[in-house]
Design a protein around this motif. Structure first.
Motif, mmCIF file in Angstrom:
data_model
loop_
_atom_site.group_PDB
_atom_site.id
_atom_site.type_symbol
_atom_site.label_atom_id
_atom_site.label_comp_id
_atom_site.label_asym_id
_atom_site.label_seq_id
_atom_site.Cartn_x
_atom_site.Cartn_y
_atom_site.Cartn_z
ATOM 1 N N LEU A 87 -14.201 -35.041 -34.909
ATOM 2 C CA LEU A 87 -14.618 -36.368 -34.593
ATOM 3 C C LEU A 87 -14.518 -36.741 -33.387
ATOM 4 O O LEU A 87 -15.317 -37.393 -32.532
ATOM 5 C CB LEU A 87 -13.828 -37.424 -35.418
ATOM 6 N N GLN A 88 -13.383 -36.155 -32.629
ATOM 7 C CA GLN A 88 -12.890 -36.559 -31.236
ATOM 8 C C GLN A 88 -13.449 -35.380 -30.333
ATOM 9 O O GLN A 88 -12.938 -35.184 -29.207
ATOM 10 C CB GLN A 88 -11.480 -36.560 -31.163
ATOM 11 N N ARG A 89 -14.191 -34.635 -30.708
ATOM 12 C CA ARG A 89 -14.469 -33.303 -29.975
ATOM 13 C C ARG A 89 -15.208 -33.877 -28.566
ATOM 14 O O ARG A 89 -15.005 -32.802 -27.379
ATOM 15 C CB ARG A 89 -15.930 -32.692 -30.707
ATOM 16 N N LEU A 90 -16.032 -34.924 -28.209
ATOM 17 C CA LEU A 90 -16.314 -35.212 -27.068
ATOM 18 C C LEU A 90 -15.201 -35.650 -25.911
ATOM 19 O O LEU A 90 -15.618 -35.647 -24.663
ATOM 20 C CB LEU A 90 -17.599 -36.545 -27.094
ATOM 21 N N SER A 91 -14.104 -35.693 -26.583
ATOM 22 C CA SER A 91 -12.873 -35.928 -25.432
ATOM 23 C C SER A 91 -12.334 -34.650 -25.344
ATOM 24 O O SER A 91 -11.255 -34.721 -24.647
ATOM 25 C CB SER A 91 -11.945 -36.924 -26.010
ATOM 26 N N GLY A 92 -12.583 -33.516 -26.087
ATOM 27 C CA GLY A 92 -12.064 -32.466 -25.801
ATOM 28 C C GLY A 92 -10.858 -32.127 -26.560
ATOM 29 O O GLY A 92 -9.797 -32.249 -26.452
ATOM 30 N N SER A 93 -11.334 -32.402 -28.147
ATOM 31 C CA SER A 93 -10.012 -32.401 -29.070
ATOM 32 C C SER A 93 -9.092 -31.131 -28.981
ATOM 33 O O SER A 93 -9.333 -30.059 -29.031
ATOM 34 C CB SER A 93 -10.627 -32.215 -30.596
ATOM 35 N N ASP A 124 -17.794 -25.148 -27.159
ATOM 36 C CA ASP A 124 -18.893 -25.831 -26.889
ATOM 37 C C ASP A 124 -19.451 -26.074 -28.362
ATOM 38 O O ASP A 124 -20.401 -25.480 -28.880
ATOM 39 C CB ASP A 124 -19.940 -25.033 -26.025
ATOM 40 N N LEU A 125 -18.740 -27.266 -28.840
ATOM 41 C CA LEU A 125 -19.175 -27.609 -30.265
ATOM 42 C C LEU A 125 -19.897 -28.999 -30.368
ATOM 43 O O LEU A 125 -19.054 -30.048 -30.082
ATOM 44 C CB LEU A 125 -17.931 -27.609 -31.052
ATOM 45 N N GLY A 126 -21.172 -29.062 -30.638
ATOM 46 C CA GLY A 126 -21.922 -30.377 -30.457
ATOM 47 C C GLY A 126 -21.758 -31.350 -29.351
ATOM 48 O O GLY A 126 -21.468 -32.433 -29.608
ATOM 49 N N GLY A 127 -21.781 -30.443 -28.267
ATOM 50 C CA GLY A 127 -21.198 -31.286 -26.920
ATOM 51 C C GLY A 127 -20.111 -31.518 -26.414
ATOM 52 O O GLY A 127 -19.738 -32.043 -25.386
ATOM 53 N N GLY A 128 -18.995 -30.953 -27.240
ATOM 54 C CA GLY A 128 -17.659 -31.221 -26.770
ATOM 55 C C GLY A 128 -16.864 -29.726 -27.279
ATOM 56 O O GLY A 128 -17.478 -28.661 -27.332
ATOM 57 N N SER A 129 -15.628 -29.950 -27.344
ATOM 58 C CA SER A 129 -14.695 -28.899 -27.410
ATOM 59 C C SER A 129 -13.649 -28.998 -28.573
ATOM 60 O O SER A 129 -13.161 -30.560 -28.701
ATOM 61 C CB SER A 129 -14.149 -28.201 -26.288
ATOM 62 N N VAL A 130 -13.201 -28.206 -29.447
ATOM 63 C CA VAL A 130 -11.950 -28.572 -30.346
ATOM 64 C C VAL A 130 -11.235 -27.301 -30.152
ATOM 65 O O VAL A 130 -11.361 -26.065 -29.968
ATOM 66 C CB VAL A 130 -12.764 -28.407 -31.877
ATOM 67 N N SER A 131 -9.992 -27.685 -30.387
ATOM 68 C CA SER A 131 -8.978 -27.010 -30.418
ATOM 69 C C SER A 131 -7.699 -27.268 -31.605
ATOM 70 O O SER A 131 -7.247 -28.298 -31.490
ATOM 71 C CB SER A 131 -8.128 -26.644 -29.164
ATOM 72 N N LEU A 132 -7.539 -25.997 -32.608
ATOM 73 C CA LEU A 132 -6.685 -26.514 -33.694
ATOM 74 C C LEU A 132 -5.409 -25.768 -33.647
ATOM 75 O O LEU A 132 -5.829 -24.622 -33.508
ATOM 76 C CB LEU A 132 -7.483 -26.257 -34.928
ATOM 77 N N ASN A 133 -4.118 -26.033 -33.544
ATOM 78 C CA ASN A 133 -3.160 -25.263 -33.529
ATOM 79 C C ASN A 133 -2.093 -25.621 -34.332
ATOM 80 O O ASN A 133 -1.621 -26.673 -34.601
ATOM 81 C CB ASN A 133 -2.408 -25.456 -31.924
ATOM 82 N N ALA A 134 -1.537 -24.471 -35.359
ATOM 83 C CA ALA A 134 -0.645 -24.533 -36.054
ATOM 84 C C ALA A 134 0.724 -24.061 -35.572
ATOM 85 O O ALA A 134 0.567 -22.801 -35.367
ATOM 86 C CB ALA A 134 -1.091 -24.208 -37.597
ATOM 87 N N LEU A 135 1.818 -24.882 -35.498
ATOM 88 C CA LEU A 135 3.158 -24.142 -34.788
ATOM 89 C C LEU A 135 4.347 -24.832 -35.496
ATOM 90 O O LEU A 135 4.136 -26.010 -36.208
ATOM 91 C CB LEU A 135 3.009 -24.166 -33.416
ATOM 92 N N ALA A 136 5.363 -24.136 -35.571
ATOM 93 C CA ALA A 136 6.407 -24.600 -36.007
ATOM 94 C C ALA A 136 7.225 -25.451 -34.969
ATOM 95 O O ALA A 136 7.042 -25.204 -33.523
ATOM 96 C CB ALA A 136 7.681 -23.575 -36.213
ATOM 97 N N SER A 137 7.826 -26.644 -35.080
ATOM 98 C CA SER A 137 8.551 -27.311 -34.226
ATOM 99 C C SER A 137 9.563 -26.781 -33.200
ATOM 100 O O SER A 137 10.535 -26.178 -33.972
ATOM 101 C CB SER A 137 9.226 -28.553 -34.786
ATOM 102 N N ASN A 138 9.530 -26.787 -31.883
ATOM 103 C CA ASN A 138 10.525 -26.376 -30.962
ATOM 104 C C ASN A 138 10.619 -27.300 -29.846
ATOM 105 O O ASN A 138 9.756 -27.165 -28.863
ATOM 106 C CB ASN A 138 9.990 -25.011 -30.794
ATOM 107 N N PRO A 139 11.487 -28.195 -29.848
ATOM 108 C CA PRO A 139 11.402 -29.579 -28.934
ATOM 109 C C PRO A 139 11.729 -28.799 -27.590
ATOM 110 O O PRO A 139 11.459 -29.214 -26.418
ATOM 111 C CB PRO A 139 12.451 -30.277 -29.388
ATOM 112 N N ASP A 140 12.314 -27.483 -27.562
ATOM 113 C CA ASP A 140 12.611 -27.197 -26.105
ATOM 114 C C ASP A 140 11.577 -26.476 -25.597
ATOM 115 O O ASP A 140 11.650 -26.142 -24.583
ATOM 116 C CB ASP A 140 13.786 -26.218 -26.046
ATOM 117 N N GLY A 141 10.670 -26.331 -26.151
ATOM 118 C CA GLY A 141 9.610 -25.437 -25.552
ATOM 119 C C GLY A 141 8.220 -26.108 -25.962
ATOM 120 O O GLY A 141 7.213 -25.600 -25.630
ATOM 121 N N GLN A 142 7.990 -27.612 -26.190
ATOM 122 C CA GLN A 142 7.013 -28.206 -26.526
ATOM 123 C C GLN A 142 6.801 -29.542 -25.525
ATOM 124 O O GLN A 142 6.000 -30.262 -25.747
ATOM 125 C CB GLN A 142 6.785 -28.393 -28.052
ATOM 126 N N ASP A 143 7.574 -29.431 -24.319
ATOM 127 C CA ASP A 143 7.428 -30.696 -23.691
ATOM 128 C C ASP A 143 6.406 -30.737 -22.587
ATOM 129 O O ASP A 143 6.359 -31.516 -21.690
ATOM 130 C CB ASP A 143 8.780 -30.801 -23.002
#
Length: 245
Positions: free
Chosen positions: A106-112, A166-185
């Motif tokens: 849905l948000q691909r045109l914003s570079g999801s 380059d998906l339908g004029g935009g881009s998508v990136s899906l990322n699955a990860l474990a919570s790590n507050p010290d490394g995700q800032d």
């Protein structure tokens, strides 16, 4: 549930919002047309692997509640955060996976850039495996065909992600990860799903993920969980906050 429904009805009558269902209809359509179960059974024992993921009423309600309210006369959505509390074995994980997939498109045109952040790596990997299955077995006949069409699939000790530049004029990136507050800032994304938020040890874990979306107007942070028995936890405090809104 009653408070949530009352809030939904009040927002429908609130002149501050325009009601536009296009994005919600799009997300529901994408999920039901392109996302399938990787495992599981119906209550009667019928296997549902490779069966279309057809949303239940509560899941459609969530999608509409998140996506159909817009500040009147603008392109800015009214809902930036959501909290979903659902009992175990009601399809939370497959819903999280499918919702992240559809929101990215849905948000691909914003570079999801979408992050699904589980309290544990095992939970995050399960979400990634749902994406991977649907890409390699539903959208394409195999991984080679998906990659030939521009998809990048990473599955290793430090990266569980799927993207297309380059998906339908935009881009998508899906990322699955474990919570790590010290490394995700240093994250920069527009959509975060904080999975199993009852296991987050402090508000810091959630707030860092929320801060990662600040560069976007139509950002979205969804906290979702099935459990929790600590009345002093961040999850309990979040529930109290939502009840009082």
């Amino acid at each position: 549930r009653i408070l949530g429904c009352k809030r939904f009805l009040a927002m429908l009558e609130d002149d501050r919002y325009d009601i536009r269902t296009r994005d919600a209809d799009f997300v529901i359509g994408i999920i039901e047309a392109s996302f399938r179960h990787r495992q599981g059974e119906k209550l009667d024992g019928t296997p549902i692997r490779n069966a279309p993921f057809l949303l239940e009423s509560w899941q459609k309600y969530v999608v509409y509640g998140i996506l159909c309210f817009w500040y009147a006369g603008t392109q800015e959505r009214g809902v930036k955060e959501a909290f979903i509390f659902i009992p175990r074995k009601n399809g939370k994980t497959i819903f999280v996976s499918a919702l992240a997939w559809a929101l990215a498109i849905l948000q691909r045109l914003s570079g999801s850039v979408v992050y699904v952040v589980g309290a544990a790596l095992k939970q995050a990997v399960e979400t990634f495996e749902n994406w991977d299955y649907n890409l390699e077995h539903v959208q394409y006949p195999n991984k080679k065909a998906a990659m030939a069409d521009g998809w990048a699939i990473h599955d290793n000790n430090i990266d569980h992600s799927i993207s297309h530049p380059d998906l339908g004029g935009g881009s998508v990136s899906l990322n699955a990860l474990a919570s790590n507050p010290d490394g995700q800032d240093s994250f920069n994304c527009n959509i975060v799903i904080a999975d199993e938020v009852h296991a987050y040890r402090s508000p810091k874990q959630y707030n860092i993920l929320k801060e990662a979306t600040k560069a976007y107007t139509n950002k979205l942070v969804i906290a979702i969980t099935t459990a929790g028995d600590d009345g002093t936890s961040f999850c309990a405090q979040r529930l109290t906050y939502c009840r009082n809104r």
